[in-house]
Design a protein around this motif. Structure first.
Motif, short mmCIF file in Angstrom:
data_model
loop_
_atom_site.label_atom_id
_atom_site.label_comp_id
_atom_site.label_asym_id
_atom_site.label_seq_id
_atom_site.Cartn_x
_atom_site.Cartn_y
_atom_site.Cartn_z
N ARG A 112 39.13 39.17 42.52
CA ARG A 112 39.94 40.35 42.31
C ARG A 112 39.08 41.60 42.21
O ARG A 112 38.06 41.62 41.52
N VAL B 230 42.19 45.00 38.51
CA VAL B 230 43.27 44.42 37.70
C VAL B 230 43.69 45.45 36.65
O VAL B 230 42.84 45.96 35.91
N GLU C 221 47.38 43.82 40.61
CA GLU C 221 46.12 43.20 41.01
C GLU C 221 45.86 43.50 42.48
O GLU C 221 46.76 43.39 43.31
N LEU D 48 43.12 42.29 45.43
CA LEU D 48 42.02 41.37 45.72
C LEU D 48 40.93 42.06 46.53
O LEU D 48 41.19 43.04 47.24
#
Ligand SMILES: Nc1ncnc2c1ncn2[C@@H]1O[C@H](COP(=O)(O)OP(=O)(O)OP(=O)(O)O)[C@@H](O)[C@H]1O
Ligand SMILES: [Mg+2]
Length: 226
Positions: A3, A6, A29, A31
């Motif tokens: 990730r 976040v 989130e 990635l």
């Protein structure tokens, strides 16, 4: 998958002139390697989202992790170094420094990161060539078109090889053709592995380029199909 960003239950409000809540229990989130759009009408909190993610603003509550680090716990100095190294930002307004030439603008992040003069110039020219504007290196930004200025701003945001690029309304005030070319540039950069977040009200355009998108609504991020 790893990730890049976040948000965990973030609250953010502004106190003046009267208290206004922008985010409440907002989580999201992103990635590593993703190209994500943040959408919503004027005043909803897109710029606030970008500034919080960059650690330029602090949340009232909640946590924000960037590349695994809790940026809400970092000191100002730590944050400045972290941002300088890992993040490139394309601001909504006042992007380029008017007293500096195009090349000098692009050199700035490299100088802040301690590159030698020669290496900095080599990289800056390489990225100017990548965005198709090497021939304008010695001009003052005010002599360039809006689209060209925006491409320089993007060049400056990526010249130090950040892992993440945050772009706030990068196509504002551009015509259709220039808007497309900005998004094509982001797509190319994303293909090279840079995680990209673009905040924009131009949903229809952005949806053709991003992997995923979110609308800011009800002080939260709502996923939209793309
Ligand atoms: N420093 C501040 N103090 C008080 N209110 C603020 C501050 N910054 C932003 N706001 C308010 O917070 C709300 C969200 O602002 P923000 O700039 O994040 O919106 P935006 O979605 O980026 O809008 P735009 O599309 O017009 O750029 C707006 O109502 C704005 O007036
Ligand atoms: Mg904004």
């Amino acid at each position: 998958m790893d990730r890049a960003i976040v948000w965990d239950s973030v609250k953010k409000s502004y106190a003046s002139p009267h208290r206004i809540t922008i985010f409440s229990d907002a989580s999201i989130e992103v990635l590593k390697g993703e190209f994500v759009g943040i959408f919503g009408p004027s005043g909803v909190g897109k710029t606030t989202m970008i500034l919080l993610t960059a650690g330029i603003l602090n949340p009232d509550r909640g946590k924000i992790y960037v590349l695994g680090r809790d940026i809400t716990e970092m000191s100002r100095d730590e944050l400045a170094l972290f941002r300088r190294k890992h993040i490139g930002i394309v601001f909504q307004f006042f992007n380029l420094i008017p007293m500096l030439t195009v090349l000098e603008n692009v050199l700035l992040p490299l100088e802040l990161n301690g590159f030698s003069r020669n290496e900095a110039i080599r990289r800056a020219k390489e990225i100017l060539s990548y965005v198709g504007l090497l021939r304008k290196a010695d001009m003052m930004p005010s002599r360039l078109s809006g689209g060209e200025q925006q491409r320089i701003a993007i060049a400056r945001a990526v010249v130090h090889n950040p892992q993440i690029v945050l772009a706030d309304e990068p196509t504002g005030n551009l015509d259709e053709e220039n808007k497309e070319s900005i998004f094509e540039l982001f797509r190319d950069l994303n293909k090279e592995g840079i995680t990209i977040i673009v905040a924009t009200h131009d949903v229809e355009l952005a949806r053709r380029y991003v992997h995923r998108g979110y609308h800011i609504r009800g002080h939260k991020f709502n996923p939209v199909g793309v």
